[in-house]
Scaffold this motif. Sequence first.
Motif, PDB file in Angstrom:
ATOM      1  N   VAL A   2      38.061  33.916  38.717  1.00 59.68           N
ATOM      2  CA  VAL A   2      39.017  34.614  39.470  1.00 59.68           C
ATOM      3  C   VAL A   2      39.008  33.965  40.814  1.00 59.68           C
ATOM      4  N   GLN A   3      40.083  33.294  41.335  1.00 53.19           N
ATOM      5  CA  GLN A   3      40.242  32.633  42.494  1.00 53.19           C
ATOM      6  C   GLN A   3      41.331  33.279  43.372  1.00 53.19           C
ATOM      7  N   LEU A   4      41.274  33.530  44.802  1.00 51.60           N
ATOM      8  CA  LEU A   4      42.239  34.058  45.541  1.00 51.60           C
ATOM      9  C   LEU A   4      42.426  32.983  46.753  1.00 51.60           C
ATOM     10  N   VAL A   5      43.302  32.363  46.840  1.00 56.41           N
ATOM     11  CA  VAL A   5      43.295  31.242  47.776  1.00 56.41           C
ATOM     12  C   VAL A   5      44.293  31.565  49.018  1.00 56.41           C
ATOM     13  N   GLU A   6      44.025  32.118  50.185  1.00 63.31           N
ATOM     14  CA  GLU A   6      44.968  32.347  51.400  1.00 63.31           C
ATOM     15  C   GLU A   6      45.083  31.057  52.027  1.00 63.31           C
ATOM     16  N   SER A   7      46.490  30.842  52.553  1.00 60.62           N
ATOM     17  CA  SER A   7      46.947  29.951  53.523  1.00 60.62           C
ATOM     18  C   SER A   7      48.010  30.361  54.321  1.00 60.62           C
ATOM     19  N   GLY A   8      48.350  29.702  55.385  1.00 61.22           N
ATOM     20  CA  GLY A   8      49.476  29.952  56.325  1.00 61.22           C
ATOM     21  C   GLY A   8      49.022  30.544  57.802  1.00 61.22           C
ATOM     22  N   GLY A   9      47.570  30.741  57.778  1.00 62.67           N
ATOM     23  CA  GLY A   9      47.191  31.127  59.106  1.00 62.67           C
ATOM     24  C   GLY A   9      47.218  29.913  60.192  1.00 62.67           C
ATOM     25  N   VAL A  23      47.315  32.777  46.675  1.00 62.96           N
ATOM     26  CA  VAL A  23      47.863  32.417  45.295  1.00 62.96           C
ATOM     27  C   VAL A  23      46.451  32.774  44.508  1.00 62.96           C
ATOM     28  N   ALA A  24      46.706  33.253  43.457  1.00 58.42           N
ATOM     29  CA  ALA A  24      45.732  33.977  42.460  1.00 58.42           C
ATOM     30  C   ALA A  24      45.746  33.221  41.302  1.00 58.42           C
ATOM     31  N   SER A  25      44.568  32.786  40.771  1.00 60.47           N
ATOM     32  CA  SER A  25      44.253  32.364  39.370  1.00 60.47           C
ATOM     33  C   SER A  25      43.118  33.031  38.657  1.00 60.47           C
ATOM     34  N   GLY A  26      43.244  33.039  37.297  1.00 61.21           N
ATOM     35  CA  GLY A  26      42.434  33.640  36.534  1.00 61.21           C
ATOM     36  C   GLY A  26      42.323  35.189  36.483  1.00 61.21           C
ATOM     37  N   ILE A  27      43.630  35.458  36.663  1.00 61.11           N
ATOM     38  CA  ILE A  27      43.635  37.069  36.854  1.00 61.11           C
ATOM     39  C   ILE A  27      44.942  37.507  36.271  1.00 61.11           C
ATOM     40  N   SER A  28      45.191  38.717  35.696  1.00 62.37           N
ATOM     41  CA  SER A  28      46.564  39.248  35.416  1.00 62.37           C
ATOM     42  C   SER A  28      47.243  39.681  36.503  1.00 62.37           C
ATOM     43  N   PHE A  29      47.953  38.874  37.367  1.00 60.71           N
ATOM     44  CA  PHE A  29      48.290  39.130  38.543  1.00 60.71           C
ATOM     45  C   PHE A  29      49.278  40.476  38.531  1.00 60.71           C
ATOM     46  N   ARG A  30      50.202  40.572  37.678  1.00 59.33           N
ATOM     47  CA  ARG A  30      51.042  41.605  37.717  1.00 59.33           C
ATOM     48  C   ARG A  30      50.381  43.125  37.587  1.00 59.33           C
ATOM     49  N   LEU A  31      49.273  43.002  37.176  1.00 64.94           N
ATOM     50  CA  LEU A  31      48.727  44.403  36.641  1.00 64.94           C
ATOM     51  C   LEU A  31      47.682  44.974  38.069  1.00 64.94           C
ATOM     52  N   TYR A  32      47.569  44.240  38.987  1.00 65.66           N
ATOM     53  CA  TYR A  32      47.092  44.405  40.230  1.00 65.66           C
ATOM     54  C   TYR A  32      47.586  45.047  41.353  1.00 65.66           C
ATOM     55  N   VAL A  33      47.007  45.677  41.991  1.00 70.22           N
ATOM     56  CA  VAL A  33      47.610  46.084  43.380  1.00 70.22           C
ATOM     57  C   VAL A  33      47.026  44.986  44.317  1.00 70.22           C
ATOM     58  N   TRP A  34      47.916  44.684  45.180  1.00 68.81           N
ATOM     59  CA  TRP A  34      47.632  43.557  46.133  1.00 68.81           C
ATOM     60  C   TRP A  34      47.587  44.089  47.526  1.00 68.81           C
ATOM     61  N   SER A 104      37.931  46.528  39.021  1.00 69.59           N
ATOM     62  CA  SER A 104      38.151  45.119  39.310  1.00 69.59           C
ATOM     63  C   SER A 104      38.499  45.283  40.820  1.00 69.59           C
ATOM     64  N   ASP A 105      37.999  44.283  41.474  1.00 70.35           N
ATOM     65  CA  ASP A 105      38.074  44.265  42.901  1.00 70.35           C
ATOM     66  C   ASP A 105      37.819  42.752  43.558  1.00 70.35           C
ATOM     67  N   TYR A 106      38.839  41.870  43.898  1.00 67.48           N
ATOM     68  CA  TYR A 106      38.612  40.639  44.427  1.00 67.48           C
ATOM     69  C   TYR A 106      39.012  40.361  45.748  1.00 67.48           C
ATOM     70  N   TRP A 107      38.366  39.365  46.265  1.00 69.99           N
ATOM     71  CA  TRP A 107      38.618  38.997  47.699  1.00 69.99           C
ATOM     72  C   TRP A 107      39.123  37.453  47.910  1.00 69.99           C
ATOM     73  N   GLY A 108      39.948  37.214  48.994  1.00 64.75           N
ATOM     74  CA  GLY A 108      39.872  35.860  49.125  1.00 64.75           C
ATOM     75  C   GLY A 108      38.890  35.485  50.206  1.00 64.75           C
ATOM     76  N   GLN A 109      39.048  33.985  50.710  1.00 65.80           N
ATOM     77  CA  GLN A 109      38.127  33.832  51.449  1.00 65.80           C
ATOM     78  C   GLN A 109      38.727  34.042  52.876  1.00 65.80           C
ATOM     79  N   GLY A 110      39.773  34.325  53.205  1.00 64.71           N
ATOM     80  CA  GLY A 110      40.169  34.469  54.506  1.00 64.71           C
ATOM     81  C   GLY A 110      41.027  33.518  55.319  1.00 64.71           C
ATOM     82  N   THR A 111      42.029  33.717  55.822  1.00 69.22           N
ATOM     83  CA  THR A 111      42.602  32.712  56.874  1.00 69.22           C
ATOM     84  C   THR A 111      42.839  33.227  58.192  1.00 69.22           C
ATOM     85  N   GLN A 112      42.511  32.471  59.043  1.00 69.24           N
ATOM     86  CA  GLN A 112      42.442  32.652  60.730  1.00 69.24           C
ATOM     87  C   GLN A 112      43.717  32.696  61.196  1.00 69.24           C
ATOM     88  N   VAL A 113      44.274  33.914  61.904  1.00 71.06           N
ATOM     89  CA  VAL A 113      45.493  34.007  62.518  1.00 71.06           C
ATOM     90  C   VAL A 113      45.162  34.341  64.118  1.00 71.06           C
TER      91      VAL A 113
END
Length: 117
Positions: A2-9, A23-34, A104-113
Amino acid sequence: QVQLVESGGGLVQPGGSLRLSCVASGISFRLYVWSWYRQAPGKQRELVARISVAGSSQYADSVKGRFTISRDNAENTVYLQMNSLKPEDTAVYYCNANRAALGSDYWGQGTQVTVSS
């Protein structure tokens, strides 16, 4: 994997706007609360916005009317549109995927704002 990649900060002036993407990969995206969380220096991580599997959303009082969370199940992407930004919105923003039924609980790496003039 599973990978969660943030961008836009980035750096924006008070009153400006940014759109964060996760953007998520390796995960059934539609089945998760985001969710989007943020953590400012010296403070605890806090929930900013959440969107359910069905698409209903909830927001922290501090961002209501300024931020909008959305999800694109076809693109495996969750967004956070941030308008009328304030210096107190400065933080690292993290996306989170949760599926309580599976524990299941996954986190991205974070993006600075950073909101500053």
